[in-house]
Design an enzyme around this catalytic site. Structure first.
Site, PDB file in Angstrom:
ATOM      1  N   ASP A 126       4.724   0.481  11.858  1.00  0.00           N
ATOM      2  CA  ASP A 126       3.501  -0.139  11.330  1.00  0.00           C
ATOM      3  C   ASP A 126       3.332  -1.590  11.782  1.00  0.00           C
ATOM      4  OD1 ASP A 126       2.715   2.156  10.091  1.00  0.00           O
ATOM      5  OD2 ASP A 126       3.279   1.532   8.064  1.00  0.00           O
ATOM      6  N   ARG A 171      -4.663  10.249   4.709  1.00  0.00           N
ATOM      7  CA  ARG A 171      -3.589  11.243   4.735  1.00  0.00           C
ATOM      8  C   ARG A 171      -2.671  11.165   3.531  1.00  0.00           C
ATOM      9  NH1 ARG A 171      -1.572  13.834   9.065  1.00  0.00           N
ATOM     10  NH2 ARG A 171       0.477  13.555   8.142  1.00  0.00           N
ATOM     11  N   ARG A 222      -8.783  -0.668   4.618  1.00  0.00           N
ATOM     12  CA  ARG A 222      -7.942   0.377   4.015  1.00  0.00           C
ATOM     13  C   ARG A 222      -6.589  -0.196   3.603  1.00  0.00           C
ATOM     14  NH1 ARG A 222      -6.931   5.484   7.360  1.00  0.00           N
ATOM     15  NH2 ARG A 222      -5.638   5.711   5.526  1.00  0.00           N
ATOM     16  N   ASP A 246       4.718  19.780   8.496  1.00  0.00           N
ATOM     17  CA  ASP A 246       5.596  20.954   8.390  1.00  0.00           C
ATOM     18  C   ASP A 246       6.843  20.700   7.530  1.00  0.00           C
ATOM     19  OD1 ASP A 246       6.077  19.224  10.569  1.00  0.00           O
ATOM     20  OD2 ASP A 246       7.396  20.657  11.534  1.00  0.00           O
ATOM     21  N   CYS A 286      -4.933  12.458  13.404  1.00  0.00           N
ATOM     22  CA  CYS A 286      -5.472  11.133  13.105  1.00  0.00           C
ATOM     23  C   CYS A 286      -5.552  10.380  14.419  1.00  0.00           C
ATOM     24  CB  CYS A 286      -4.624  10.410  12.079  1.00  0.00           C
ATOM     25  SG  CYS A 286      -3.127   9.725  12.738  1.00  0.00           S
ATOM     26  N   LYS A 309       0.826  -1.214   0.000  1.00  0.00           N
ATOM     27  CA  LYS A 309       0.000   0.000   0.000  1.00  0.00           C
ATOM     28  C   LYS A 309       0.857   1.260   0.000  1.00  0.00           C
ATOM     29  CE  LYS A 309      -1.833   1.628   4.018  1.00  0.00           C
ATOM     30  NZ  LYS A 309      -1.508   3.057   4.134  1.00  0.00           N
ATOM     31  N   ASN A 310       1.854   1.283   0.893  1.00  0.00           N
ATOM     32  CA  ASN A 310       2.626   2.522   1.043  1.00  0.00           C
ATOM     33  C   ASN A 310       3.589   2.770  -0.115  1.00  0.00           C
ATOM     34  OD1 ASN A 310       1.260   2.962   3.364  1.00  0.00           O
ATOM     35  ND2 ASN A 310       2.961   2.524   4.757  1.00  0.00           N
ATOM     36  N   ARG A 362       0.335  14.280  13.826  1.00  0.00           N
ATOM     37  CA  ARG A 362       0.895  14.006  12.500  1.00  0.00           C
ATOM     38  C   ARG A 362       1.015  15.254  11.616  1.00  0.00           C
ATOM     39  NH1 ARG A 362      -1.235   8.574   9.761  1.00  0.00           N
ATOM     40  NH2 ARG A 362       0.838   8.563   8.850  1.00  0.00           N
ATOM     41  N   PRO A 363       1.935  16.135  11.944  1.00  0.00           N
ATOM     42  CA  PRO A 363       2.069  17.375  11.170  1.00  0.00           C
ATOM     43  C   PRO A 363       2.650  17.156   9.767  1.00  0.00           C
ATOM     44  CG  PRO A 363       3.802  17.202  12.818  1.00  0.00           C
ATOM     45  CD  PRO A 363       2.887  16.031  13.038  1.00  0.00           C
ATOM     46  N   VAL A 387       8.637   6.504  16.767  1.00  0.00           N
ATOM     47  CA  VAL A 387       8.229   7.194  15.531  1.00  0.00           C
ATOM     48  C   VAL A 387       6.913   7.933  15.765  1.00  0.00           C
ATOM     49  CG1 VAL A 387       7.716   6.931  13.068  1.00  0.00           C
ATOM     50  CG2 VAL A 387       9.435   5.453  14.146  1.00  0.00           C
TER      51      VAL A 387
END
Ligand code: UD1
Length: 416
Positions: free
Chosen positions: A303, A92, A395, A124, A116, A22-23, A121-122, A325
């Site tokens: 994950d 996201r 998902r 920036d 989330c 997926k990622n 979870r920025p 993380v």
């Protein structure tokens, strides 16, 4: 709403074929928006997130077809550099269109993702990176507006090797003027594959797979084809189920992507056998407690933290799991405790005291990986576990019940 019903406490045995990651596929779909013509991506998992990305790409103007794991993207018709709130809030990774669209149009409007289930979870680093490439970035009614007729290459150093920011800035930089160097870049295999895909499109990226990417801007990109790498998180999830419950082989994997996970599994006393693109785990007689701290690749992935916590619930002693993380990513803990686990949470550290036995209960999914850990936990618990809010699992996991059933699990889905 659908539910997953598990009758646990039964051994697992057999082989499961791992789907595409997926990622890896989501950023590559976004990259295909940068070119005129048809790019083809194969081994694409049929997931809710893949379908959300397709919807977003269609809004942006691409023509997308998805059949039997093959996805074609025609970027010739892309005409609307905008990602609306309704889609970004559900996934996201939609934010990955930021880099490609500013590269192609010189302007982009993307909804700010917001928080989330596991904290703020920025974004920036993504925005700062774009500014360093010369973009003007503003916030208007919850949307990020970024504009720059032509981005200018520069050396950018990330404070932290963010996966998403590395992907976004690399995509923005491939057609910028001059050379961009990304220092402290993410080295995750999914980012490595994104860079390889862009090189196939005519980009000039060196240092692929390392923490320093050198991107020399090219005038134009062309369509390309690629096969998605196997999903190391799906593979790790099944391996952990096997380490708790029997003997499981994951097939079509890249074992070197799983190195940190396999070495932790061996520490539990489990036997690991690697044969080409298959890895077999055989559970230990006596599951040893093993401490684990998540880290960026090649470390143990965040994950798979929730699934590791689930495995440790039946270990013969206490273990400590730390997530460096995502510090707040522990919404699975109270749900796991409903099954009779003994897990105590202190900030970003879970202390798990192994118990002799777990008992099925009703539990609730809170995010993709928490759901996977609850399924493994339900299989480890005696009696029935009902898992609700399973749209989270859909998902990120393809045909999850069928894959577990092929291993001998008693698991089914019901509609209420
Ligand atoms: C990606 C993965 C996700 C995985 C995560 C870490 C996708 C679609 N998602 O998410 O499954 O859990 O990598 O491996 O690939 N951060 C900032 N500012 C930023 C960006 C990140 O402070 O601008 C922080 C985050 O809050 C977090 C850390 O950096 O603490 C890592 O985040 P990042 O690597 O960016 O994760 P994602 O790309 O969102």
């Amino acid at each position: 709403m659908d539910k997953i019903i598990i009758n646990g406490g039964k051994p697992l045995e057999g082989t499961v074929k791992i789907s595409g990651a997926k990622n890896a596929v989501l950023p590559m779909m976004a990259a295909a928006l940068m070119v005129d013509g048809i790019s083809t991506i194969t081994r694409v998992p049929n997931l809710r997130d893949t379908r959300t990305m397709i919807r977003l790409m269609e809004i942006i103007g691409a023509k997308v077809s998805f059949k039997n794991g093959t996805l074609t993207v025609d970027g010739s018709t892309v005409n609307n550099p905008e990602a609306p709130y309704d889609l970004v809030k559900t996934m996201r990774a939609s934010f990955y269109v930021l880099g490609p669209l500013i590269a192609r149009f010189g302007e982009v409007k993307v909804s700010l993702p917001g928080g989330c289930a596991w904290g703020p979870r920025p974004v920036d680093y993504h925005l700062k990176g774009l500014e360093e490439l010369g973009a003007k970035v503003t916030l208007d009614s919850g949307y990020i507006l970024a504009e720059s007729p032509k981005l200018q290459g520069k050396t950018i150093r990330f404070e932290y090797p963010s996966v998403g920011a590395t992907g976004n800035i690399a995509m923005a930089a491939v057609t910028a003027n001059g050379t961009t160097i990304i220092e402290n870049a993410a080295r995750e295999p999914e980012i490595e594959q994104l860079c390889l895909f862009m090189n196939k499109m005519g980009a000039d990226i060196s240092g692929v797979g390392t923490d320093e990417l050198t991107i020399t801007g090219v005038k134009q990109l062309h369509p390309a084809d690629i096969e998605v790498i196997p999903d190391r998180v799906e593979a790790g999830t099944f391996l952990m189920a096997g380490a708790a419950l029997g003997e499981v082989t994951v097939q079509d994997v890249v074992p070197k992507h799983l190195k940190a996970v396999l070495s932790k599994l061996e520490e539990t006393g489990a036997k690991i056998e690697i044969k080409g693109d298959a890895v077999t785990v055989t559970k230990a007689e006596n599951l040893a407690p093993v401490d684990m701290t998540t880290a960026v690749f090649p470390g143990f992935p965040t994950d798979l933290q929730a699934q590791w916590v689930a495995l440790m619930m039946l270990a013969n002693g206490s273990s400590v799991v730390t997530d460096t993380v995502y510090h707040d990513r522990f919404s699975h803990v109270p749900e796991l405790n409903r099954l009779g686990a003994n897990i105590h949470l202190e900030n970003n550290v879970a202390i798990i005291r192994g118990v002799k036995k777990l008992l099925g209960a009703s539990v609730m999914s809170t995010d993709i990986r928490a759901s996977a850990s609850l399924i493994n936990a339900g299989l480890m618990a005696e009696g029935q576990t009902d898992l609700s809010r399973i749209y989270h699992i859909d998902r990120g996991y393809e045909n999850i019940e069928a894959k577990y059933r092929a291993l001998g699990a008693d698991i089914s889905r019901i509609s209420e």
